[in-house]
Design a protein around this motif. Structure first.
Motif, PDB file in Angstrom:
ATOM      1  N   ASP A 109      -0.484   7.102  -8.886  1.00 34.65           N
ATOM      2  CA  ASP A 109      -1.827   7.186  -9.459  1.00 34.65           C
ATOM      3  C   ASP A 109      -2.703   6.136  -8.675  1.00 34.65           C
ATOM      4  O   ASP A 109      -3.913   6.277  -8.761  1.00 34.65           O
ATOM      5  CB  ASP A 109      -1.709   6.953 -10.973  1.00 34.65           C
ATOM      6  N   ALA A 110      -1.885   4.911  -8.372  1.00 36.30           N
ATOM      7  CA  ALA A 110      -3.000   3.992  -7.488  1.00 36.30           C
ATOM      8  C   ALA A 110      -3.151   4.128  -6.349  1.00 36.30           C
ATOM      9  O   ALA A 110      -3.884   3.499  -5.504  1.00 36.30           O
ATOM     10  CB  ALA A 110      -1.862   2.536  -8.007  1.00 36.30           C
ATOM     11  N   THR A 111      -2.401   5.196  -5.692  1.00 39.53           N
ATOM     12  CA  THR A 111      -2.530   5.446  -4.064  1.00 39.53           C
ATOM     13  C   THR A 111      -4.014   5.503  -3.777  1.00 39.53           C
ATOM     14  O   THR A 111      -4.695   6.421  -4.516  1.00 39.53           O
ATOM     15  CB  THR A 111      -1.546   6.497  -3.851  1.00 39.53           C
ATOM     16  N   GLY A 112      -4.520   4.885  -2.919  1.00 41.77           N
ATOM     17  CA  GLY A 112      -6.085   5.077  -2.342  1.00 41.77           C
ATOM     18  C   GLY A 112      -6.806   4.365  -3.608  1.00 41.77           C
ATOM     19  O   GLY A 112      -8.139   4.268  -3.238  1.00 41.77           O
ATOM     20  N   GLN A 113      -6.407   3.563  -4.671  1.00 37.68           N
ATOM     21  CA  GLN A 113      -7.361   2.820  -5.454  1.00 37.68           C
ATOM     22  C   GLN A 113      -7.104   1.285  -5.472  1.00 37.68           C
ATOM     23  O   GLN A 113      -6.408   0.801  -4.616  1.00 37.68           O
ATOM     24  CB  GLN A 113      -6.907   3.288  -7.090  1.00 37.68           C
ATOM     25  N   GLN A 114      -8.028   0.790  -6.244  1.00 37.62           N
ATOM     26  CA  GLN A 114      -7.795  -0.726  -6.255  1.00 37.62           C
ATOM     27  C   GLN A 114      -7.107  -0.935  -7.626  1.00 37.62           C
ATOM     28  O   GLN A 114      -7.288  -0.446  -8.510  1.00 37.62           O
ATOM     29  CB  GLN A 114      -9.409  -1.412  -6.452  1.00 37.62           C
ATOM     30  N   LEU A 115      -6.134  -2.068  -7.485  1.00 39.29           N
ATOM     31  CA  LEU A 115      -5.555  -2.480  -8.777  1.00 39.29           C
ATOM     32  C   LEU A 115      -5.775  -4.004  -8.775  1.00 39.29           C
ATOM     33  O   LEU A 115      -5.892  -4.768  -7.825  1.00 39.29           O
ATOM     34  CB  LEU A 115      -3.972  -2.155  -8.458  1.00 39.29           C
ATOM     35  N   THR A 116      -5.715  -4.466 -10.046  1.00 38.52           N
ATOM     36  CA  THR A 116      -5.630  -5.981 -10.053  1.00 38.52           C
ATOM     37  C   THR A 116      -4.131  -6.527  -9.761  1.00 38.52           C
ATOM     38  O   THR A 116      -3.332  -5.680  -9.871  1.00 38.52           O
ATOM     39  CB  THR A 116      -5.907  -6.422 -11.669  1.00 38.52           C
ATOM     40  N   ARG A 117      -4.125  -7.988  -9.844  1.00 41.11           N
ATOM     41  CA  ARG A 117      -2.737  -8.371  -9.471  1.00 41.11           C
ATOM     42  C   ARG A 117      -1.837  -7.981 -10.571  1.00 41.11           C
ATOM     43  O   ARG A 117      -0.582  -7.797 -10.460  1.00 41.11           O
ATOM     44  CB  ARG A 117      -2.899  -9.815  -9.189  1.00 41.11           C
ATOM     45  N   GLU A 118      -2.219  -8.047 -11.844  1.00 39.55           N
ATOM     46  CA  GLU A 118      -1.665  -7.590 -12.822  1.00 39.55           C
ATOM     47  C   GLU A 118      -1.086  -6.338 -12.991  1.00 39.55           C
ATOM     48  O   GLU A 118       0.028  -6.068 -13.180  1.00 39.55           O
ATOM     49  CB  GLU A 118      -2.426  -8.229 -14.320  1.00 39.55           C
ATOM     50  N   GLN A 119      -2.105  -5.676 -12.713  1.00 45.49           N
ATOM     51  CA  GLN A 119      -1.746  -3.985 -12.501  1.00 45.49           C
ATOM     52  C   GLN A 119      -0.501  -3.686 -11.385  1.00 45.49           C
ATOM     53  O   GLN A 119       0.410  -2.963 -11.545  1.00 45.49           O
ATOM     54  CB  GLN A 119      -2.738  -3.238 -12.344  1.00 45.49           C
ATOM     55  N   LEU A 120      -0.761  -4.523 -10.338  1.00 39.55           N
ATOM     56  CA  LEU A 120       0.312  -4.281  -9.308  1.00 39.55           C
ATOM     57  C   LEU A 120       1.765  -4.971  -9.648  1.00 39.55           C
ATOM     58  O   LEU A 120       2.733  -4.284  -9.404  1.00 39.55           O
ATOM     59  CB  LEU A 120      -0.197  -5.016  -8.049  1.00 39.55           C
ATOM     60  N   ALA A 130      -0.410   3.153   6.022  1.00 38.86           N
ATOM     61  CA  ALA A 130      -0.915   4.493   6.544  1.00 38.86           C
ATOM     62  C   ALA A 130      -1.236   5.413   5.337  1.00 38.86           C
ATOM     63  O   ALA A 130      -1.980   6.557   5.416  1.00 38.86           O
ATOM     64  CB  ALA A 130       0.228   4.955   7.397  1.00 38.86           C
ATOM     65  N   SER A 131      -0.270   5.118   4.104  1.00 40.91           N
ATOM     66  CA  SER A 131      -0.564   6.277   2.942  1.00 40.91           C
ATOM     67  C   SER A 131      -1.297   5.586   1.803  1.00 40.91           C
ATOM     68  O   SER A 131      -1.612   6.104   0.677  1.00 40.91           O
ATOM     69  CB  SER A 131       0.606   6.716   2.491  1.00 40.91           C
ATOM     70  N   GLY A 132      -2.118   4.597   2.275  1.00 39.55           N
ATOM     71  CA  GLY A 132      -3.106   3.996   1.161  1.00 39.55           C
ATOM     72  C   GLY A 132      -2.508   3.466  -0.044  1.00 39.55           C
ATOM     73  O   GLY A 132      -3.100   3.436  -1.142  1.00 39.55           O
ATOM     74  N   LYS A 133      -1.122   2.712   0.137  1.00 41.86           N
ATOM     75  CA  LYS A 133      -0.376   2.135  -0.989  1.00 41.86           C
ATOM     76  C   LYS A 133      -1.183   0.878  -1.396  1.00 41.86           C
ATOM     77  O   LYS A 133      -1.486   0.164  -0.675  1.00 41.86           O
ATOM     78  CB  LYS A 133       1.231   2.129  -0.710  1.00 41.86           C
ATOM     79  N   VAL A 134      -1.148   0.499  -2.514  1.00 39.16           N
ATOM     80  CA  VAL A 134      -1.357  -0.838  -2.937  1.00 39.16           C
ATOM     81  C   VAL A 134      -0.521  -1.671  -2.964  1.00 39.16           C
ATOM     82  O   VAL A 134       0.878  -1.439  -3.717  1.00 39.16           O
ATOM     83  CB  VAL A 134      -2.121  -0.917  -4.479  1.00 39.16           C
ATOM     84  N   THR A 135      -0.129  -2.741  -2.066  1.00 41.09           N
ATOM     85  CA  THR A 135       0.948  -3.472  -2.088  1.00 41.09           C
ATOM     86  C   THR A 135       0.498  -5.104  -2.004  1.00 41.09           C
ATOM     87  O   THR A 135      -0.478  -5.430  -2.065  1.00 41.09           O
ATOM     88  CB  THR A 135       1.538  -3.537  -0.512  1.00 41.09           C
ATOM     89  N   TYR A 136       1.583  -6.256  -2.207  1.00 40.59           N
ATOM     90  CA  TYR A 136       1.052  -7.195  -2.409  1.00 40.59           C
ATOM     91  C   TYR A 136       0.608  -7.910  -1.035  1.00 40.59           C
ATOM     92  O   TYR A 136      -0.436  -8.641  -1.118  1.00 40.59           O
ATOM     93  CB  TYR A 136       2.495  -8.134  -2.584  1.00 40.59           C
ATOM     94  N   PRO A 137       1.078  -7.527   0.247  1.00 44.21           N
ATOM     95  CA  PRO A 137       0.420  -8.251   1.402  1.00 44.21           C
ATOM     96  C   PRO A 137      -1.060  -7.613   1.415  1.00 44.21           C
ATOM     97  O   PRO A 137      -1.902  -8.343   1.840  1.00 44.21           O
ATOM     98  CB  PRO A 137       1.143  -7.458   2.543  1.00 44.21           C
TER      99      PRO A 137
END
Ligand code: IPE
Ligand code: IPE
Ligand code: MG
Ligand code: MG
Ligand code: MG
Length: 260
Positions: free
Chosen positions: A127-138, A208-215
């Motif tokens: 659901d988060a792919t291509g979206q913004q997440l807060t640090r808590e959400q990630l 490449a796939s728009g994942k939200v990650t720590y880096p």
């Protein structure tokens, strides 16, 4: 099922079962069953994670992913059957676990890989792919998709011991939660810093796939610092466990210092 389970893989979750069980003096024969069951669940999760409908990856453990080597239907079914096999192993009459241990371990595993654990986390990840997440959400995504199964490996290993206590469970839970999060932070970091050859899976796939990650969210340097802090907290949490924590300490270090 054999193709994706028996060759390759670091066996981190199996090692955690042994490390935690041995810290509490559990018999190896019981730990073998639980370690095998958790690696079956993990292998299933990788097969499904790589499917075109999910991360759409073609390389895993240095080989073509299951749906590339076979086909999508086979990959879906191999994953389904590996999950069932895990619970068959835990419920088996001949696995040296007491009935109470089997029941408790099955409950811990089922919860960790279901809606409130890995599968829920995988849904949040998608659901988060291509979206913004807060640090808590990630953090919630990572805790669920990866941390939950890692935590269950540590708790299930401990449940194999006749010396299992609530105080050991509390200490090991903190250890496992810190390490579970550190594991996925490092997975995200390695996707940026390591090569496809080193990883045995395609590097750079998250960006490449728009994942939200720590880096992506806090940068590489902060991600390394976070992993170090979580490692330290994991080690400190072991104080109440006693003297047999050698393997728990070694695997914690392996998890944060790994290069693949
Ligand atoms: C990869 O796990 C999937 C994640 C949860 C990040 P591992 O890095 O433990 O994969 P293998 O078993 O060593 O291939
Ligand atoms: C995988 O997370 C989590 C599960 C398989 C449950 P990733 O999608 O980051 O794992 P890799 O990087 O493909 O191994
Ligand atoms: Mg994924
Ligand atoms: Mg993936
Ligand atoms: Mg990854």
């Amino acid at each position: 099922m054999r193709y994706s389970t028996l060759e390759g893989g670091k066996r981190v979750r199996a090692i955690l079962v042994y490390a935690s069980g041995l810290a509490l003096g559990a018999p190896l024969a019981r730990l073998d069953t639980v370690a095998a069951a958790i690696e079956c669940i993990h292998a299933y999760s990788l097969i499904h994670d790589d499917l075109p409908a999910m991360d759409d990856d073609a390389l895993r453990r240095g080989k073509p992913t299951n749906h590339i080597a076979f086909d999508e239907a086979t990959a879906i079914l191999a994953g389904d059957a590996l999950q069932a096999l895990a619970f068959e192993l835990i419920a088996s009459e001949s696995n040296h676990l007491t009935d109470a241990q089997s029941r408790k371990i099955a409950a811990v595993l089922a919860r960790a890989c279901g809606r409130d654990g890995m599968v829920g986390g995988q849904q949040r990840d998608i659901d988060a792919t291509g979206q913004q997440l807060t640090r808590e959400q990630l953090e919630q995504v990572h805790r669920e998709k990866t941390g939950a199964l890692i935590r269950s490996a540590v708790i299930a290993g401990a449940l194999c011991s006749d010396q299992f206590t609530e105080s050991a469970e509390r200490a090991l839970s903190i250890y496992a939660e810190k390490l579970g999060l550190a594991f996925q932070v490092i997975d995200d970091v390695l996707d940026v810093e390591s090569s496809t050859e080193q990883l045995g899976k395609v590097s750079g796939a998250d960006a490449a796939s728009g994942k939200v990650t720590y880096p992506e969210l806090i940068g590489l340097e902060e991600s390394h610092k976070l992993a170090t802090k979580l490692h330290q907290q994991a080690i400190e949490s072991l104080a109440p466990i006693g003297d047999n924590t050698q393997y728990l300490l070694e695997v914690a270090e392996l998890i944060v210092k790994r290069k693949h």
